[in-house]
Design a protein around this motif. Sequence first.
Motif, PDB file in Angstrom:
ATOM      1  N   MET A  48       7.222  -1.173   7.941  1.00 24.52           N
ATOM      2  CA  MET A  48       8.383  -1.241   8.829  1.00 24.52           C
ATOM      3  C   MET A  48       8.633   0.158   9.383  1.00 24.52           C
ATOM      4  O   MET A  48       8.763   1.114   8.631  1.00 24.52           O
ATOM      5  CB  MET A  48       9.628  -1.720   8.077  1.00 24.52           C
ATOM      6  N   ILE A  49       8.657   0.263  10.700  1.00 20.61           N
ATOM      7  CA  ILE A  49       8.864   1.560  11.335  1.00 20.61           C
ATOM      8  C   ILE A  49      10.351   1.897  11.256  1.00 20.61           C
ATOM      9  O   ILE A  49      11.199   1.151  11.746  1.00 20.61           O
ATOM     10  CB  ILE A  49       8.355   1.540  12.784  1.00 20.61           C
ATOM     11  N   VAL A  50      10.638   3.017  10.600  1.00 18.87           N
ATOM     12  CA  VAL A  50      12.020   3.424  10.363  1.00 18.87           C
ATOM     13  C   VAL A  50      12.434   4.421  11.427  1.00 18.87           C
ATOM     14  O   VAL A  50      11.829   5.476  11.571  1.00 18.87           O
ATOM     15  CB  VAL A  50      12.171   4.049   8.954  1.00 18.87           C
ATOM     16  N   ARG A  67      15.623   4.727  14.918  1.00 16.35           N
ATOM     17  CA  ARG A  67      16.447   4.031  15.909  1.00 16.35           C
ATOM     18  C   ARG A  67      15.580   3.274  16.895  1.00 16.35           C
ATOM     19  O   ARG A  67      14.580   3.783  17.372  1.00 16.35           O
ATOM     20  CB  ARG A  67      17.320   5.023  16.666  1.00 16.35           C
ATOM     21  N   GLY A  68      15.988   2.040  17.165  1.00 20.70           N
ATOM     22  CA  GLY A  68      15.267   1.220  18.121  1.00 20.70           C
ATOM     23  C   GLY A  68      14.273   0.269  17.486  1.00 20.70           C
ATOM     24  O   GLY A  68      13.846  -0.683  18.112  1.00 20.70           O
ATOM     25  N   GLY A  69      13.884   0.523  16.237  1.00 23.70           N
ATOM     26  CA  GLY A  69      12.967  -0.380  15.550  1.00 23.70           C
ATOM     27  C   GLY A  69      13.703  -1.641  15.129  1.00 23.70           C
ATOM     28  O   GLY A  69      14.743  -1.572  14.481  1.00 23.70           O
ATOM     29  N   THR A  70      13.195  -2.787  15.502  1.00 21.43           N
ATOM     30  CA  THR A  70      13.882  -4.054  15.242  1.00 21.43           C
ATOM     31  C   THR A  70      14.156  -4.271  13.759  1.00 21.43           C
ATOM     32  O   THR A  70      15.275  -4.607  13.373  1.00 21.43           O
ATOM     33  CB  THR A  70      13.053  -5.230  15.786  1.00 21.43           C
ATOM     34  N   PHE A 104      14.221  -2.039  11.331  1.00 16.17           N
ATOM     35  CA  PHE A 104      15.133  -1.000  10.860  1.00 16.17           C
ATOM     36  C   PHE A 104      16.564  -1.329  11.267  1.00 16.17           C
ATOM     37  O   PHE A 104      17.488  -1.215  10.462  1.00 16.17           O
ATOM     38  CB  PHE A 104      14.715   0.356  11.420  1.00 16.17           C
ATOM     39  N   GLU A 105      16.749  -1.742  12.511  1.00 15.52           N
ATOM     40  CA  GLU A 105      18.096  -2.087  12.989  1.00 15.52           C
ATOM     41  C   GLU A 105      18.665  -3.272  12.221  1.00 15.52           C
ATOM     42  O   GLU A 105      19.862  -3.318  11.935  1.00 15.52           O
ATOM     43  CB  GLU A 105      18.079  -2.363  14.493  1.00 15.52           C
ATOM     44  N   THR A 163       7.575   1.313   4.276  1.00 14.29           N
ATOM     45  CA  THR A 163       8.267   1.840   5.446  1.00 14.29           C
ATOM     46  C   THR A 163       7.519   3.079   5.918  1.00 14.29           C
ATOM     47  O   THR A 163       6.820   3.731   5.144  1.00 14.29           O
ATOM     48  CB  THR A 163       9.722   2.229   5.114  1.00 14.29           C
ATOM     49  N   VAL A 192       8.968   7.161  12.167  1.00 12.83           N
ATOM     50  CA  VAL A 192       8.324   7.253  13.486  1.00 12.83           C
ATOM     51  C   VAL A 192       7.453   8.505  13.569  1.00 12.83           C
ATOM     52  O   VAL A 192       6.302   8.446  14.013  1.00 12.83           O
ATOM     53  CB  VAL A 192       9.384   7.244  14.610  1.00 12.83           C
TER      54      VAL A 192
END
Length: 131
Positions: free
Chosen positions: A12-14, A16-19, A21-22, A45, A48
């Motif tokens: 999971m890409i951690v 802002r903007g990562g679905t 993560f959000e 995780t 970016v």
Amino acid sequence: SGLDVYVIRPGMIVGRGGTGFEAVLGGAKRPVAIGLGSGQQRMRTVAVADLAYYLVGVLDDPRTFGCAYDVGSDDVLTTDQMIDIAAECLGRRHPVKVHVPRALLGLFAPPIERASRMPRGAFRGLVDSLP
């Protein structure tokens, strides 16, 4: 294909903007977090900046062609654990977690795809990948 390629499989890409993560962050901010599936899906995780580092690192190295790399943290956490850790970082209590069962998600996959203008089968593929 004859192309010199490599595969990077990030967790999971951690950032802002990562679905994903959000979704984790949103769940951590609420008293009740609603999750898809059992909440026991496990994943790594990756920040970016770290993902960019890995991508640049293999870019022009011929030894990487034909290889696949799983990149991310050493810790493999459930989504429920990630929500709780995020809540702690925000100084909040762990939220109560409500999980939408996979079978129910599968039943509603076609209307969800139509309503959100997803390609046919995209949401169903996500549902099928849940444990």
